[in-house]
Design a protein around this motif. Sequence first.
Motif, mmCIF file in Angstrom:
data_model
loop_
_atom_site.group_PDB
_atom_site.id
_atom_site.type_symbol
_atom_site.label_atom_id
_atom_site.label_comp_id
_atom_site.label_asym_id
_atom_site.label_seq_id
_atom_site.Cartn_x
_atom_site.Cartn_y
_atom_site.Cartn_z
ATOM 1 N N ALA A 217 0.841 -1.206 0.000
ATOM 2 C CA ALA A 217 0.000 0.000 0.000
ATOM 3 C C ALA A 217 0.875 1.255 0.000
ATOM 4 C CB ALA A 217 -0.922 -0.012 1.219
ATOM 5 N N MET A 218 1.920 1.260 0.830
ATOM 6 C CA MET A 218 2.798 2.441 0.901
ATOM 7 C C MET A 218 3.515 2.645 -0.438
ATOM 8 S SD MET A 218 4.475 2.370 4.715
ATOM 9 C CE MET A 218 4.986 0.669 4.807
ATOM 10 N N ALA A 219 3.949 1.534 -1.041
ATOM 11 C CA ALA A 219 4.670 1.625 -2.310
ATOM 12 C C ALA A 219 3.745 2.163 -3.408
ATOM 13 C CB ALA A 219 5.208 0.248 -2.699
ATOM 14 N N PHE A 220 2.526 1.650 -3.453
ATOM 15 C CA PHE A 220 1.547 2.094 -4.457
ATOM 16 C C PHE A 220 1.301 3.598 -4.300
ATOM 17 C CE2 PHE A 220 -2.783 2.994 -5.792
ATOM 18 C CZ PHE A 220 -2.881 2.340 -7.010
ATOM 19 N N ASP A 221 1.144 4.003 -3.055
ATOM 20 C CA ASP A 221 0.879 5.404 -2.742
ATOM 21 C C ASP A 221 2.027 6.312 -3.194
ATOM 22 O OD1 ASP A 221 -0.994 7.079 -1.584
ATOM 23 O OD2 ASP A 221 0.243 7.306 0.213
ATOM 24 N N LEU A 222 3.235 5.768 -3.115
ATOM 25 C CA LEU A 222 4.430 6.519 -3.530
ATOM 26 C C LEU A 222 4.557 6.611 -5.046
ATOM 27 C CD1 LEU A 222 7.551 5.250 -1.556
ATOM 28 C CD2 LEU A 222 7.003 7.618 -2.043
ATOM 29 N N GLY A 223 3.845 5.741 -5.761
ATOM 30 C CA GLY A 223 3.928 5.746 -7.221
ATOM 31 C C GLY A 223 4.516 4.469 -7.803
ATOM 32 N N CYS A 224 4.825 3.479 -6.959
ATOM 33 C CA CYS A 224 5.359 2.208 -7.486
ATOM 34 C C CYS A 224 4.230 1.428 -8.160
ATOM 35 C CB CYS A 224 5.908 1.328 -6.363
ATOM 36 S SG CYS A 224 7.243 2.058 -5.426
ATOM 37 N N GLU A 225 4.591 0.700 -9.203
ATOM 38 C CA GLU A 225 3.600 -0.165 -9.857
ATOM 39 C C GLU A 225 3.536 -1.510 -9.135
ATOM 40 O OE1 GLU A 225 4.075 1.682 -14.360
ATOM 41 O OE2 GLU A 225 4.851 -0.326 -13.979
ATOM 42 N N LEU A 226 2.354 -2.133 -9.197
ATOM 43 C CA LEU A 226 2.182 -3.486 -8.643
ATOM 44 C C LEU A 226 1.864 -4.425 -9.805
ATOM 45 C CD1 LEU A 226 -0.129 -2.770 -5.526
ATOM 46 C CD2 LEU A 226 2.347 -2.638 -5.655
ATOM 47 N N VAL A 227 2.313 -5.667 -9.696
ATOM 48 C CA VAL A 227 2.075 -6.612 -10.798
ATOM 49 C C VAL A 227 1.582 -7.951 -10.256
ATOM 50 C CG1 VAL A 227 4.499 -7.432 -10.849
ATOM 51 C CG2 VAL A 227 3.113 -7.583 -12.920
ATOM 52 N N ASN A 228 0.706 -8.598 -11.025
ATOM 53 C CA ASN A 228 0.257 -9.976 -10.722
ATOM 54 C C ASN A 228 -0.419 -10.127 -9.361
ATOM 55 O OD1 ASN A 228 1.118 -11.107 -13.101
ATOM 56 N ND2 ASN A 228 3.042 -11.926 -12.291
ATOM 57 N N VAL A 229 -1.016 -9.060 -8.827
ATOM 58 C CA VAL A 229 -1.537 -9.168 -7.451
ATOM 59 C C VAL A 229 -2.772 -10.062 -7.345
ATOM 60 C CG1 VAL A 229 -0.565 -7.042 -6.513
ATOM 61 C CG2 VAL A 229 -2.767 -6.966 -7.683
ATOM 62 N N GLY A 354 3.038 -8.587 -6.466
ATOM 63 C CA GLY A 354 3.340 -7.502 -5.525
ATOM 64 C C GLY A 354 4.001 -6.343 -6.248
ATOM 65 N N ILE A 355 4.916 -5.672 -5.561
ATOM 66 C CA ILE A 355 5.566 -4.487 -6.148
ATOM 67 C C ILE A 355 6.410 -4.927 -7.346
ATOM 68 C CG2 ILE A 355 7.129 -2.553 -5.707
ATOM 69 C CD1 ILE A 355 6.530 -2.952 -2.681
ATOM 70 N N LYS A 356 6.260 -4.201 -8.448
ATOM 71 C CA LYS A 356 6.998 -4.554 -9.664
ATOM 72 C C LYS A 356 8.442 -4.066 -9.518
ATOM 73 C CE LYS A 356 6.562 -3.762 -14.641
ATOM 74 N NZ LYS A 356 7.576 -2.725 -14.840
ATOM 75 N N ILE A 357 9.366 -4.989 -9.748
ATOM 76 C CA ILE A 357 10.788 -4.611 -9.677
ATOM 77 C C ILE A 357 11.485 -5.045 -10.960
ATOM 78 C CG2 ILE A 357 11.042 -4.669 -7.155
ATOM 79 C CD1 ILE A 357 12.263 -7.527 -7.491
ATOM 80 N N ASP A 358 12.712 -4.538 -11.145
ATOM 81 C CA ASP A 358 13.515 -5.016 -12.279
ATOM 82 C C ASP A 358 14.617 -5.935 -11.750
ATOM 83 O OD1 ASP A 358 15.514 -3.422 -11.237
ATOM 84 O OD2 ASP A 358 15.387 -1.881 -12.798
ATOM 85 N N GLU A 359 15.549 -6.303 -12.605
ATOM 86 C CA GLU A 359 16.597 -7.263 -12.199
ATOM 87 C C GLU A 359 17.462 -6.717 -11.070
ATOM 88 O OE1 GLU A 359 15.865 -6.279 -15.403
ATOM 89 O OE2 GLU A 359 16.995 -7.559 -16.771
ATOM 90 N N LYS A 360 17.429 -5.378 -10.887
ATOM 91 C CA LYS A 360 18.234 -4.785 -9.811
ATOM 92 C C LYS A 360 17.382 -4.491 -8.584
ATOM 93 C CE LYS A 360 21.910 -3.185 -12.668
ATOM 94 N NZ LYS A 360 22.684 -2.104 -13.222
ATOM 95 N N ALA A 361 16.227 -5.090 -8.518
ATOM 96 C CA ALA A 361 15.296 -4.921 -7.392
ATOM 97 C C ALA A 361 14.805 -3.486 -7.267
ATOM 98 C CB ALA A 361 15.920 -5.400 -6.076
ATOM 99 N N ALA A 362 14.954 -2.711 -8.352
ATOM 100 C CA ALA A 362 14.481 -1.322 -8.327
ATOM 101 C C ALA A 362 13.002 -1.292 -8.685
ATOM 102 C CB ALA A 362 15.276 -0.490 -9.326
ATOM 103 N N THR A 363 12.239 -0.495 -7.964
ATOM 104 C CA THR A 363 10.824 -0.322 -8.303
ATOM 105 C C THR A 363 10.737 0.740 -9.393
ATOM 106 O OG1 THR A 363 10.454 1.498 -6.770
ATOM 107 C CG2 THR A 363 10.258 -0.736 -5.862
ATOM 108 N N THR A 364 9.537 1.161 -9.720
ATOM 109 C CA THR A 364 9.405 2.199 -10.743
ATOM 110 C C THR A 364 9.627 3.602 -10.154
ATOM 111 O OG1 THR A 364 7.037 1.784 -10.397
ATOM 112 C CG2 THR A 364 7.986 0.995 -12.445
ATOM 113 N N VAL A 365 9.947 3.688 -8.858
ATOM 114 C CA VAL A 365 10.237 4.992 -8.234
ATOM 115 C C VAL A 365 11.725 5.027 -7.843
ATOM 116 C CG1 VAL A 365 9.739 6.463 -6.235
ATOM 117 C CG2 VAL A 365 7.878 5.243 -7.377
ATOM 118 N N PRO A 366 12.485 6.012 -8.347
ATOM 119 C CA PRO A 366 13.923 6.041 -8.053
ATOM 120 C C PRO A 366 14.209 6.064 -6.547
ATOM 121 C CG PRO A 366 13.344 7.699 -9.699
ATOM 122 C CD PRO A 366 12.053 7.122 -9.207
ATOM 123 N N GLY A 367 15.179 5.249 -6.137
ATOM 124 C CA GLY A 367 15.574 5.225 -4.723
ATOM 125 C C GLY A 367 14.743 4.277 -3.874
#
Length: 537
Positions: A217-229, A354-367
């Motif tokens: 919920a916090m990640a979504f609120d920050l602007g992170c994308e969620l996938v396959n929930v 859950g939260i969508k990440i890339d191969e470097k465990a980065a979400t769609t929000v920098p940092g």
Amino acid sequence: MRLEIRMSRQENTEVLVIGAGLAGMSAALEADKAGSEVIIAVSSTLCSGSSFYPGTWGLGMVAPQDEEDKKNFVEVITEVGCGMNDIRLSEVLIDHIGEDIEALEEMGVTFKKPETSAYDETLIPCFDRKYRKWYGYLFETAKPAFKDRIESSAIKVLEHTEIFKIIPFKNHYLALAFWNGEVIGIAAKSVVIATGGIGGLYEHRLNTDDITGAGQAMAFDLGCELVNVEFMQFIPGFIEPSYKTIINERALKLAQILSKDGRIIIDDLEVLDERSGHGPFTTRLPSQKFDIEIFEEYLRTGEDKCVKMQYKVSNMSQEGLMIRDYFKWLKEKKKVDASEDIFILPFMHAANGGIKIDEKAATTVPGIFAAGEVTGGMHGADRIGGLSTANGLVFGKIAGREASKYAKKMDPVAAEEQSINIDSIHIVEGHDAVDEIRKLMYRYGSIIRTEKGLECALEAIDAMEKQIREGEECDLKQGLMVTHSILMAKILLKSMLLRKESRGSHYRKDYPEQSEDYDKALIMFKDEKGEIGYKWR
Ligand SMILES: Cc1cc2nc3c(=O)[nH]c(=O)nc-3n(C[C@H](O)[C@H](O)[C@H](O)COP(=O)(O)OP(=O)(O)OC[C@H]3O[C@@H](n4cnc5c(N)ncnc54)[C@H](O)[C@@H]3O)c2cc1C
């Protein structure tokens, strides 16, 4: 409404890790090793969450046999996941498990391993096609090993510190937490979210109470994308006696399933035999009938104690070691005699998305990085057993390293704040909204999903939200718990509504077949109006 929150103190760090299960502790140790200043904030204690589920010896983990096996493993993940996985993430996961398990052994963690190299069918992970390398990490050595390593590092541990909001603030992130009846702030250059799954949204769940879905919920609120929930695992468990005891699926072939008044619900040997080959519910196999029939009975009666299981114990001496061990454990540890009636229902167990990440465990929000069960993408619509713990370990380490790299590029954290404004809600005093949400989610958003049921749940939650917004102001902690639960429940229900087909763990009674129209992953995000948006990948 805007709410001014006063902080009793502020901690500053380079990397903040939220959560202290396998993913969080692995991330923190790795960020520390990379030379960053690290804080772990955890709502309970070190070594908590599903990674250290109480009352059992440890958890299973699988790794590929060798280099050659890696390709096959990823292919099977994709097949079992019905194509819903991000293959790049699955490859990273499989590529690193072996070396990361070795590193755990060097740290002092010991593993249960097969006693002989002889082929043992019972060691094939759930939904997998073949025997690979199976490891059972033992809590009795994993807990002291992680604690010692963390204590001897420079990591600062804040236990009983529940993060409830992450705010981009000046040149850093400010995480707000409940601690000892006060609100504290933790300012960090980068953040790793490792808060586990979404079990807390469901009435019947196997997770511990610290697993609430707040991280998503916090990640979504920050602007992170969620996938396959919409994809998650439900496994049968005990309602009574010994609530929350897990059923060993291998023993299901010895069971018959009856209604409360003795009517046979399932005694089809083929169904029971196939169902004893996998823990979680899936629509990929005819054994789906087992969970669906049980849940139909629950919906029909509206009672928790509506389905009972009876083991045919006379056959037990002919059964394998795993089954005999299970019954022994039931008797000794759970005080349950296999000959008594056991009321059962499906229990929420683990999230595949859950939260969508890339191969470097980065979400769609920098940092903002994320790892473990809070994330999605490496698994698909169904997940192979033993890959969730491995996921926490592998992506936890990657997230720690990458969060450290990111933090090193950033300027020092800006000066301390005394108070901060956040959006919050009013809640009706004494109104136990979270329990109501859990009941709705269990009834309409677990095994059997239909358009009518999902819409009914969404309407009820919308009405609850409206009533809450109009109500009296109440406790901040409870209010935020309700806010997160409402948001996550709406995201999940909307995802389930959008996927008009059945695939893996997602069963739509009104669309019972898998459809190629939905051969794509569903991504949920906060749109420019602050509403729940979605896109297909
Ligand atoms: C009974 C059971 C058996 C399982 N068996 C297996 C198995 O054999 N093999 C397998 O691969 N998987 C298994 N799983 C799934 C697997 O255990 C989990 O997916 C995995 O351990 C998750 O690790 P994690 O570190 O991501 O999260 P967790 O281990 O759940 O840790 C989450 C952490 O976040 C903290 N936290 C949560 N919210 C906040 C907040 N707001 N602020 C601060 N801290 C917070 C929690 O206190 C906890 O420390 C099982 C799950 C269950 C419930």
